[in-house]
Every structure is written in structure tokens, then in C-alpha cells.
Design a protein around this motif. Structure first.
Motif, PDB file in Angstrom:
ATOM      1  N   LYS A  74      18.121  16.896 -50.879  1.00 56.34           N
ATOM      2  CA  LYS A  74      19.365  16.445 -51.500  1.00 56.34           C
ATOM      3  C   LYS A  74      19.719  15.052 -51.032  1.00 56.34           C
ATOM      4  CE  LYS A  74      22.942  19.155 -51.778  1.00 56.34           C
ATOM      5  NZ  LYS A  74      24.008  20.131 -51.432  1.00 56.34           N
ATOM      6  N   ASN A  83      23.992  10.036 -47.870  1.00 63.86           N
ATOM      7  CA  ASN A  83      23.451  10.994 -46.908  1.00 63.86           C
ATOM      8  C   ASN A  83      22.291  11.757 -47.540  1.00 63.86           C
ATOM      9  OD1 ASN A  83      26.615  10.922 -46.259  1.00 63.86           O
ATOM     10  ND2 ASN A  83      25.455  11.299 -44.408  1.00 63.86           N
ATOM     11  N   TYR A  84      21.287  12.061 -46.745  1.00 65.96           N
ATOM     12  CA  TYR A  84      20.157  12.816 -47.286  1.00 65.96           C
ATOM     13  C   TYR A  84      19.781  13.931 -46.329  1.00 65.96           C
ATOM     14  CZ  TYR A  84      17.786   9.239 -44.484  1.00 65.96           C
ATOM     15  OH  TYR A  84      17.396   8.386 -43.473  1.00 65.96           O
ATOM     16  N   SER A  85      19.068  14.912 -46.880  1.00 68.00           N
ATOM     17  CA  SER A  85      18.959  16.208 -46.201  1.00 68.00           C
ATOM     18  C   SER A  85      17.765  16.352 -45.270  1.00 68.00           C
ATOM     19  CB  SER A  85      18.907  17.329 -47.246  1.00 68.00           C
ATOM     20  OG  SER A  85      17.798  17.137 -48.099  1.00 68.00           O
ATOM     21  N   THR A  86      16.775  15.474 -45.386  1.00 69.45           N
ATOM     22  CA  THR A  86      15.599  15.646 -44.549  1.00 69.45           C
ATOM     23  C   THR A  86      14.973  14.282 -44.262  1.00 69.45           C
ATOM     24  OG1 THR A  86      13.522  16.882 -44.313  1.00 69.45           O
ATOM     25  CG2 THR A  86      13.983  15.967 -46.466  1.00 69.45           C
ATOM     26  N   ARG A 137      20.313  10.224 -40.851  1.00 71.73           N
ATOM     27  CA  ARG A 137      19.981  10.491 -42.265  1.00 71.73           C
ATOM     28  C   ARG A 137      21.043   9.877 -43.172  1.00 71.73           C
ATOM     29  NH1 ARG A 137      17.906  16.769 -41.653  1.00 71.73           N
ATOM     30  NH2 ARG A 137      16.131  16.274 -40.316  1.00 71.73           N
TER      31      ARG A 137
END
Lengths: 112, 114
Positions: A3, A24-27, A70
Motif C-alpha cells: 500500500k 507512507n508505504y507499507s513495506t 517508510r
């Protein structure tokens, strides 16, 4: 789930002010991109950020990347009306098979 | 001048009709992509191709088909199975591979249903 979340999704500001768009990102991300889209038009590549701590600047726009948090930011300095557009961030992730995962976009309106 | 062209700029589809959107690039890029954008929304990936004669489904491939017979061309067909095709369609290309993912976009095709 991979995401990419942008905030705010909508921003109205006065000329001359400073503001920041967050992505923002999930990984773990290999690289992070910022694009601009004018109403009814296609997308234009602004920045690509390749490593932790990367900072790129073009005119009144500055993008940065913090891979530990992130988080990528797009900072607008002394905004002018011509910067009114929708800004998208997108990332390449370890699990995304080289495909860009896109944020929903931030619609920026700069009032005179 | 190098770039990506899409045609037509506007396309009208009748009920039950298949329509094809053209995308051509002269950037010598290996990878090509099709995205759909609904009003006020982000981009959703329909299909992508990393190399000639090969392509993969994206997140919303149902009701669409593609071909990649030539490196420079990646046409998208919107079939009658796509019940809600009204959208802005964007084609993009990139050098391809792990280090060349910056995507460059064409001007887009706006598809409307009559």
C-alpha cells in the motif's frame, strides 16, 4: 498488502506559503517516484528517489525519502499558482514484481 | 522527437461494441503499461508487458485485452465484457528491468459510452 498512502488527499493553500505532502508505504521500497498531473492531462515525472536520505529539488519542489520510516515527502516552498495540480507518489517494492504501486494522489489548489 | 503517442484523444463506444486504443512509443523502451483513471481517482494497472510477445494482467484486467507484437506498439482493446468503460486511459513505457522503472506517459485517451 502493498500500500501507498498519501495525505492529505486535498490541499488548498495560499500563494507564498509552505506545505508538505506525505507518502507512507507499507513495506521495503527499492525506489520512490513523484509525478504531477494537471487537470485533464497526462502524468509528468518529477522525481525518483533511490536510497535512504535521498533529496531532490527542482524549483520550489523538494522531495525526500526516509526508508526507515517508510516515508517520502514532497515539500512546496513559497507556493505559486502554477504549482496547482494533482501530485502522485508511487513506489517499487520488493514484492511488486517491478510494478509501480500508486498512491491516490493529492489535489493541490494554490490560491492567489 | 522521442515520446509516446496515444490515439484517439476521445473515443465513443456503443453498447456491445469492442474498441481499440492505440499506444505507440519511439523511445526504444522494452516495457509498456496500460492504466485506467476514473475521475478524481488514482491509477489502476490494467495490463503490462515487459517484452515483445509477452504481457501480464494487472489489477483490473477483466473486460480488456492487449497484444504486443512489436516493441513500439501496445494496443488495448476494451471489450463488450467491460460494463463500465468510461474513464481516462493512460499508456506508459519504461526502459524495463530492475533499474529502469521510471515510467513515461502518453497524453491519454478519454473513453465515453454512448
Amino acid at each position: 498488502e502493498l500500500k501507498v498512502e498519501q495525505n492529505p488527499l486535498f490541499l488548498s493553500m495560499q500563494e507564498g506559503k509552505n506545505y508538505t505532502i506525505y507518502c507512507n508505504y507499507s513495506t521495503t521500497s527499492d525506489r520512490l517516484y513523484w509525478y504531477r498531473q494537471d487537470p485533464g492531462k497526462s502524468l509528468e515525472s518529477l522525481f525518483v528517489l533511490l536510497s535512504n536520505g535521498a533529496v531532490k529539488q527542482e524549483g520550489r519542489l523538494m522531495a525526500s525519502l526516509d526508508t526507515k520510516a517508510r516515508l517520502s515527502t514532497l515539500h512546496i516552498t513559497a507556493a505559486v499558482h502554477d504549482l496547482s495540480a494533482t501530485y502522485f507518489c508511487a513506489g517499487i517494492f520488493m514484492d511488486s514484481n517491478y510494478q509501480l504501486i500508486w498512491g491516490a494522489g493529492t489535489k493541490l489548489i494554490i490560491k492567489p | 522527437d522521442g515520446g509516446i503517442t496515444q490515439s484517439p484523444k476521445y473515443l465513443f463506444r456503443k453498447e456491445g461494441q469492442n474498441v481499440t486504443l492505440s499506444c505507440e512509443q519511439n523511445l526504444n523502451h522494452d516495457a509498456m503499461y496500460w492504466y485506467r483513471q476514473d475521475p478524481g481517482q488514482g491509477l489502476r494497472l490494467i495490463y503490462y508487458s515487459q517484452i515483445v510477445n509477452d504481457f501480464q494482467k494487472g489489477d483490473i484486467a477483466e473486460g480488456y485485452s492487449v497484444s504486443r507484437e512489436k516493441k513500439e506498439s501496445f494496443p488495448l482493446t476494451v471489450t463488450s465484457a467491460q460494463k463500465n468503460p468510461t474513464a481516462f486511459y493512460l499508456c506508459a513505457s519504461s526502459i524495463g528491468g530492475r533499474d529502469g522503472e521510471t515510467q513515461y506517459f502518453g497524453p491519454g485517451t478519454r473513453l465515453l459510452v454512448l
